[in-house]
Design a protein around this motif. Structure first.
Motif, short mmCIF file in Angstrom:
data_model
loop_
_atom_site.label_atom_id
_atom_site.label_comp_id
_atom_site.label_asym_id
_atom_site.label_seq_id
_atom_site.Cartn_x
_atom_site.Cartn_y
_atom_site.Cartn_z
N ASN A 76 11.50 33.46 83.10
CA ASN A 76 10.03 32.65 83.26
C ASN A 76 9.21 33.84 82.16
O ASN A 76 8.01 34.03 82.05
N SER A 77 10.14 35.26 82.05
CA SER A 77 8.75 36.06 81.06
C SER A 77 9.33 36.41 79.88
O SER A 77 8.50 36.74 78.76
N GLY A 78 10.26 35.16 79.00
CA GLY A 78 10.83 34.87 78.25
C GLY A 78 12.14 35.54 77.37
O GLY A 78 12.01 34.92 76.17
N MET A 79 12.76 35.79 78.35
CA MET A 79 13.97 36.33 77.73
C MET A 79 15.05 34.96 77.00
O MET A 79 14.62 33.77 77.97
N PRO A 80 15.53 34.78 76.30
CA PRO A 80 16.81 33.79 76.03
C PRO A 80 17.39 33.28 76.59
O PRO A 80 18.38 34.47 77.19
N VAL A 81 17.56 32.00 77.66
CA VAL A 81 18.86 31.83 78.39
C VAL A 81 19.88 30.51 77.56
O VAL A 81 19.14 29.91 78.02
N LEU A 82 21.23 31.02 77.59
CA LEU A 82 21.70 30.05 77.11
C LEU A 82 22.29 28.98 77.91
O LEU A 82 23.71 29.97 78.69
N GLY A 83 22.31 28.22 79.14
CA GLY A 83 23.43 27.48 80.31
C GLY A 83 24.63 26.72 79.47
O GLY A 83 24.08 25.18 78.92
N ILE A 84 25.30 26.92 79.66
CA ILE A 84 27.08 26.10 78.85
C ILE A 84 27.34 25.22 80.03
O ILE A 84 27.96 25.48 80.73
N CYS A 85 27.07 23.30 79.70
CA CYS A 85 28.13 22.99 80.40
C CYS A 85 27.59 23.23 82.46
O CYS A 85 26.80 23.28 82.47
N ASN A 86 28.87 23.81 83.14
CA ASN A 86 28.42 24.62 84.12
C ASN A 86 27.16 25.01 84.41
O ASN A 86 26.72 25.56 85.17
N GLY A 87 26.53 25.80 83.27
CA GLY A 87 25.44 26.81 83.15
C GLY A 87 24.55 26.02 82.84
O GLY A 87 23.25 26.31 83.50
N PHE A 88 24.79 24.98 82.95
CA PHE A 88 23.40 23.91 82.19
C PHE A 88 22.73 23.39 83.88
O PHE A 88 21.93 23.63 84.29
N GLN A 89 24.52 22.73 84.60
CA GLN A 89 24.58 22.87 86.00
C GLN A 89 23.34 23.68 86.66
O GLN A 89 22.73 23.58 86.97
N MET A 90 23.35 25.33 86.13
CA MET A 90 22.97 26.41 87.57
C MET A 90 21.36 26.03 87.34
O MET A 90 20.66 26.12 87.74
N LEU A 91 21.62 26.14 85.28
CA LEU A 91 19.16 26.37 85.11
C LEU A 91 19.00 24.72 85.58
O LEU A 91 18.07 25.20 86.29
N ALA A 92 19.64 23.92 85.19
CA ALA A 92 18.89 22.55 86.22
C ALA A 92 19.07 22.76 87.93
O ALA A 92 17.78 22.61 88.49
N GLU A 93 19.61 23.36 88.58
CA GLU A 93 19.60 23.94 90.04
C GLU A 93 18.75 24.64 90.37
O GLU A 93 18.02 24.71 91.08
N ALA A 94 18.88 25.51 89.45
CA ALA A 94 17.50 27.01 89.52
C ALA A 94 15.68 26.44 89.14
O ALA A 94 15.33 27.26 88.78
#
Length: 232
Positions: A76-94
């Motif tokens: 939320n402060s602007g740091m780049p974050v990449l979610g891959i597969c299960n990580g994408f699912q985490m981003l959506a859940e968060a």
């Protein structure tokens, strides 16, 4: 540039992501799900796997791990974050990206080389791609179907937050062939296919029937390194 890769119980691709960061010219930093420190990294990768055994919903428990409070604040402060597969699912859940991921419409786990079209080359993770470029990277998931309500899909499409789209075949029933999305700011990107498995020539069987990998995934990691250096 220091890029943190978070390991959760059940992560499978954290070491692969660390290696991709290294080959792109960055310094990978191993982070642990139970920590509250990001150790001063410049960007973050949430890797693929089966965090917490995919209990409840994929990524649901991991999204509430101690370190995710720091990830959410950083994103939320602007740091780049990449979610891959299960990580994408985490981003959506968060709720760092819109939408959700459900079981593949054919009910089976799928593993294949997948062609993607780059729909947005302006995010922190896609600057080394060209708009409309087609790339091939491995896909492996059982719950990769992207869903969202019609209003959300229209907004994602209209505001350029659809970052990648499946080409040739929709492997999991994702709405509008969506393979990856970003937040509005463009620093957070989630996608189902695995760029960290396509970073170096010579890995994977060289046959027409098997995954041959390639190097199309490396640009994800070089992109964020260049973006961060420009922003510094």
């Amino acid at each position: 540039m220091r890029i943190g890769v978070i390991t959760f119980p059940g992560s499978l691709d954290d070491r692969d992501a660390q290696r991709a960061v290294r080959l792109a010219g960055g310094e990978p930093v191993a982070l642990w799900h139970g920590s509250h420190s990001l150790e001063g990294v410049d960007a973050l990768v949430l890797p693929g796997g089966f965090s917490y055994g995919d209990y409840l919903r994929c990524g649901a428990i991991a999204a509430r791990s101690p370190i995710m409070a720091e990830v959410i604040d950083a994103a939320n402060s602007g740091m780049p974050v990449l979610g891959i597969c299960n990580g994408f699912q985490m981003l959506a859940e968060a709720h760092l990206v819109d939408g959700g991921l459900i079981r593949n419409d054919h009910g089976q786990f799928i593993c294949r080389d997948q062609v993607l079209r780059v729909e947005n080359a302006s995010t922190d993770w896609t600057g080394d791609f060209a708009q409309g470029q087609e790339i091939t990277i491995p896909l492996k998931n059982g719950e990769g179907g992207f869903i969202a309500d019609a209003e959300t899909v229209a907004r994602l499409e209209g505001e350029g937050q659809v970052v990648f789209r499946y080409v040739g075949v929709n492997p999991n029933g994702s709405v509008n062939d969506i393979a990856g999305v970003s937040n509005k700011r463009g620093n957070v990107v989630g996608l189902m296919p695995h760029p960290e498995h396509a970073i170096e020539e010579g890995f994977g069987p060289d046959t027409s029937a098997a995954m041959r990998n390639g190097t199309d995934g490396l640009a994800f990691f070089t992109s964020v390194i260049k973006q961060t250096l420009v922003s510094a």
